[in-house]
Design a protein around this motif. Structure first.
Motif, short mmCIF file in Angstrom:
data_model
loop_
_atom_site.label_atom_id
_atom_site.label_comp_id
_atom_site.label_asym_id
_atom_site.label_seq_id
_atom_site.Cartn_x
_atom_site.Cartn_y
_atom_site.Cartn_z
N GLN A 152 0.83 -1.21 0.00
CA GLN A 152 0.00 0.00 0.00
C GLN A 152 0.86 1.26 0.00
OE1 GLN A 152 -2.50 -0.88 3.49
NE2 GLN A 152 -4.31 -0.83 2.15
N ARG A 153 1.97 1.25 0.78
CA ARG A 153 2.83 2.43 0.85
C ARG A 153 3.58 2.67 -0.47
NH1 ARG A 153 4.25 0.18 5.93
NH2 ARG A 153 6.21 -0.57 5.02
N THR A 154 4.05 1.59 -1.09
CA THR A 154 4.86 1.75 -2.31
C THR A 154 4.01 1.85 -3.57
OG1 THR A 154 5.05 -0.66 -2.57
CG2 THR A 154 6.74 0.46 -1.24
N GLY A 155 2.76 1.39 -3.49
CA GLY A 155 1.93 1.41 -4.68
C GLY A 155 2.24 0.31 -5.66
N ARG A 156 3.01 -0.70 -5.24
CA ARG A 156 3.38 -1.82 -6.11
C ARG A 156 2.95 -3.12 -5.47
NH1 ARG A 156 9.63 -1.12 -7.05
NH2 ARG A 156 9.45 -0.86 -4.78
N PRO A 157 2.22 -3.97 -6.20
CA PRO A 157 1.79 -5.25 -5.61
C PRO A 157 2.96 -6.24 -5.55
CG PRO A 157 1.12 -5.15 -7.90
CD PRO A 157 1.73 -3.80 -7.58
N CYS A 158 2.74 -7.33 -4.84
CA CYS A 158 3.75 -8.38 -4.76
C CYS A 158 3.71 -9.23 -6.03
CB CYS A 158 3.53 -9.24 -3.52
SG CYS A 158 1.97 -10.14 -3.54
N LEU A 159 4.53 -10.28 -6.06
CA LEU A 159 4.63 -11.12 -7.25
C LEU A 159 3.30 -11.74 -7.62
CD1 LEU A 159 6.31 -12.58 -9.42
CD2 LEU A 159 6.81 -14.35 -7.72
N LEU A 160 2.51 -12.19 -6.62
CA LEU A 160 1.22 -12.82 -6.92
C LEU A 160 0.29 -11.86 -7.65
CD1 LEU A 160 0.54 -14.85 -3.64
CD2 LEU A 160 1.37 -15.69 -5.84
N GLY A 161 0.40 -10.56 -7.35
CA GLY A 161 -0.42 -9.58 -8.05
C GLY A 161 -0.03 -9.47 -9.51
#
Length: 648
Positions: free
Chosen positions: A164-173
């Motif tokens: 949420q802070r970085t605006g980037r999802p993890c690998l699964l996203g």
């Protein structure tokens, strides 16, 4: 103890429903029971001893008192009895042991962004569980397939907040196995809908999800949207594969739990299949130690309580199938109906599919009992032989079922500590382990330290005898007290007990050099054969006490060493030393700091900062500082929470 000595007067016992507790001389609860009529039930325990079952006879003669609590209904008595059994773990009640630790699929449906994960152990409120599964790999594969159709988040709260802070999802996203609600790809309502879909699918409502996707796939293909059609095809294949993993046992779309019991003289095995939508969705089993004369009906009743205590209402099916109707059928049925919020039926199937499933469950119960007996035989036999050898070698009246061992540890007479470890039935009971810090005159030598630790431990025991409730830490008397050492340590322990007026506890010492067992008053030690199971047991207990003492000693020594380099610096008192350590964390960091940085600590002025910097010298200077914090030593990974509560 003679039961007539503590038998209540008949007129004192009410005739109402209630729950009763038998306690031993140390006020430890040894049995909990319930009754529709307390007076009738309790009077039955004090009948002619020759008419009692041997285990009941042993229980009433072990007990020294009995008390009871009156309730309004039999259902309340059922609930209170089970609560007390779980709280006190009475030795004469039925003891359930899971034959394995089962994994569950869990959904945090109450969260804003529900999470799916695999878990074991105690259930938490607000989390919906599916299972138990027989193997963890099976549930991992199931979850992986479900995420293709219902991509809910599986990440931990820390990973979710970072995304949420970085605006980037993890690998699964990125690989479409998560809908990435952390970055707003779906709304909270849409994501919660995906989680509810998993819950419905795992709950047995499977048909509508597959049929709806087949219709959407056909529509996408007719619109030439082949990419969407291919995605729906993959989702259908994943869902059908999940269904293929669940064996179909009922042709009808039924939700039912199937219980079966296999009992022998000393133990019994219970297995349960959780059938949802006609498919086996989970399997679980218990091994029961039969410590009293309970028949199949009573064991099934207790098994139902074991299975449905602390579960969500929807986890209780409308129908429960058993091979023997439980004792107090109406009460158990009312309890389950109250928990579920709608009617629950308990019945024995006579024919058809459910009878066939029952026979399969019974076969699993029988195999589980045989496997348990095979695994336990050598261990149980060895422990029994060990305790019997100790009893015979030390001429004890009975096998020492509770053995306590005390050891002391120090470095050159500094930081003297004591440890107490407890073994019951040959197994460590780590929640009863305790530490002791030995100070003052008691720290002058080993015998004085031993006298001090024994006195403190059994002073608390005597205090517990006159208190309303036994001390959870020190309220029980051991059958045998083992001290690490020879006759001097043994005599010190005996003197401490005699000064307290305690003369009925056997005391021995185990000397490290030749592993000799020293008995008070004997000129020569008892020498057990080197291959003796009894000697191995005593060595194990003594070594555990030594390990536990060393762990605590290192922790205390580390605390003193951490501040020792700061001792003797003019103007640096205890409060300022504490402020320095609080700010920098260790002597190494203090040594590496500049005078200006030191002056930033509360109470440290420029002149004192210069003196500290000069006294400590540059990093790597003499003083034995390795850069690690010696005070961070822990008791050990296997220690329990109780071990971290020393009696200082």
């Amino acid at each position: 103890m003679d039961p007539t000595e503590y038998r209540p007067r008949p007129g004192e016992i009410p005739t109402s429903p209630g729950v009763y507790r038998f306690r031993d001389p140390d006020r430890r609860v040894v049995y909990v029971g319930k009754a529709k009529n307390l007076r009738a039930r309790l009077n039955s325990y004090f009948a002619n001893p020759s008419g009692l079952h041997p285990r009941t006879f042993a229980m009433v003669h072990t007990a020294a008192s009995v008390d009871w609590t009156v309730v309004d209904t039999e259902v309340e008595a059922l609930q209170l009895e089970w609560t007390w059994i779980n709280e006190f773990e009475p030795r004469f009640n039925v003891m359930f042991r899971d034959d394995k630790s089962y994994p569950y699929l869990a959904l945090t449906l109450r969260d804003e962004f529900p999470r799916a994960f695999i878990t074991r152990g105690k259930r938490k409120p607000g989390v919906k569980y599916f299972g138990p599964f027989a193997q963890v790999w099976a549930i991992r594969e199931t979850l992986d397939l479900l995420l293709r159709a219902f991509p809910v988040r599986t990440c931990t709260p820390g990973v979710f907040r970072r995304a949420q802070r970085t605006g980037r999802p993890c690998l699964l996203g990125y690989i479409d196995k998560c809908s990435a609600p952390c970055v707003g790809r779906v709304t909270p309502e849409e994501h919660r809908g995906l989680a509810r879909s998993i819950a419905e699918f795992m709950g047995g409502n499977t048909g509508r999800f597959i049929s709806a996707r087949k219709e959407e796939m056909a529509a996408a293909a007719s619109e030439l949207d082949y990419e969407r059609a291919a995605r729906l095809r993959d989702e259908i294949a994943a869902l059908e594969k999940v269904l293929d993993k669940s064996a179909v046992v009922l042709s009808m779309n039924a939700d039912v739990d199937v219980f079966a019991l296999v009992a022998e003289e000393l133990e019994a095995s219970v297995q349960v299949f959780h059938v949802r939508g006609g498919r086996i969705r989970g399997q679980r089993g218990w091994i029961i130690e039969r410590l009293q004369e309970l028949g199949p009906a009573e064991l099934i009743a207790d098994s139902l309580r074991q299975a449905y205590t602390d579960v969500e209402p929807e986890a209780i099916p409308r129908e429960i199938v058993v091979d023997t109707l439980p004792a107090d059928l109406d009460t158990v049925t009312a309890w389950l109906t109250e928990m579920r919020g709608s009617q629950v039926s308990i019945r024995v199937p006579q024919r058809g599919e459910k009878r066939a499933v029952m026979e399969t469950v019974a076969k699993n119960a029988e195999q589980a009992l045989q496997l348990h007996k095979t695994r336990r035989a050598s261990d149980l036999t060895t422990r029994s032989a060990s305790l019997t050898e100790i009893q015979q070698a030390l001429d004890l009246a009975e096998p020492p079922l509770r053995i306590e061992c005390i050891d002391n540890s120090h470095t050159g007479g500094q930081d003297v500590v004591g440890s107490l470890v407890v073994f019951e039935d040959g197994l460590p009971k780590k929640r009863d382990y305790r530490h002791f810090a030995v100070t003052g005159d008691a720290a002058r030598d080993d015998t004085a330290a031993m006298y001090d630790v024994v006195s403190r431990r059994f002073s608390r025991y005597l205090e517990s005898l006159v208190s309303a409730e036994p001390d959870e830490r020190f309220g029980y008397r051991p059958s045998l007290l083992v001290v690490d050492g020879a006759l001097p340590q043994v005599h010190a322990a005996v003197a401490a007990l005699e000064d307290l007026g305690i003369t009925d506890i056997a005391v021995v010492g185990l000397a490290k050099r030749l592993e000799e067992v020293w008995v008070p008053g004997d000129e020569f030690p008892v020498v057990l054969p080197r291959n003796s199971e009894g000697l191995f047991m005593l060595q194990r207990i003594r070594d555990e006490a030594h390990r536990f003492a060393i762990s605590y000693h290192r922790k205390r020594r580390g605390r003193s060493m951490r501040a020792s380099a700061l001792d003797g610096i003019p103007g640096l008192g205890p409060a300022k030393r504490k402020a320095l350590l609080a700010r920098f964390g260790s002597v190494r960091r203090i040594r590496a700091a500049s005078p200006e940085e030191l002056a930033g600590a509360p109470g440290i002025g420029p002149a004192l900062a210069e003196r500290i910097h000069a006294a400590l010298g540059p990093p790597g200077a003499a003083g034995g500082d390795t850069g690690e914090d010696p005070g961070s030593d822990t008791v050990g990974a296997e220690a329990t929470a109780a071990e971290g509560s020393p009696d200082d």
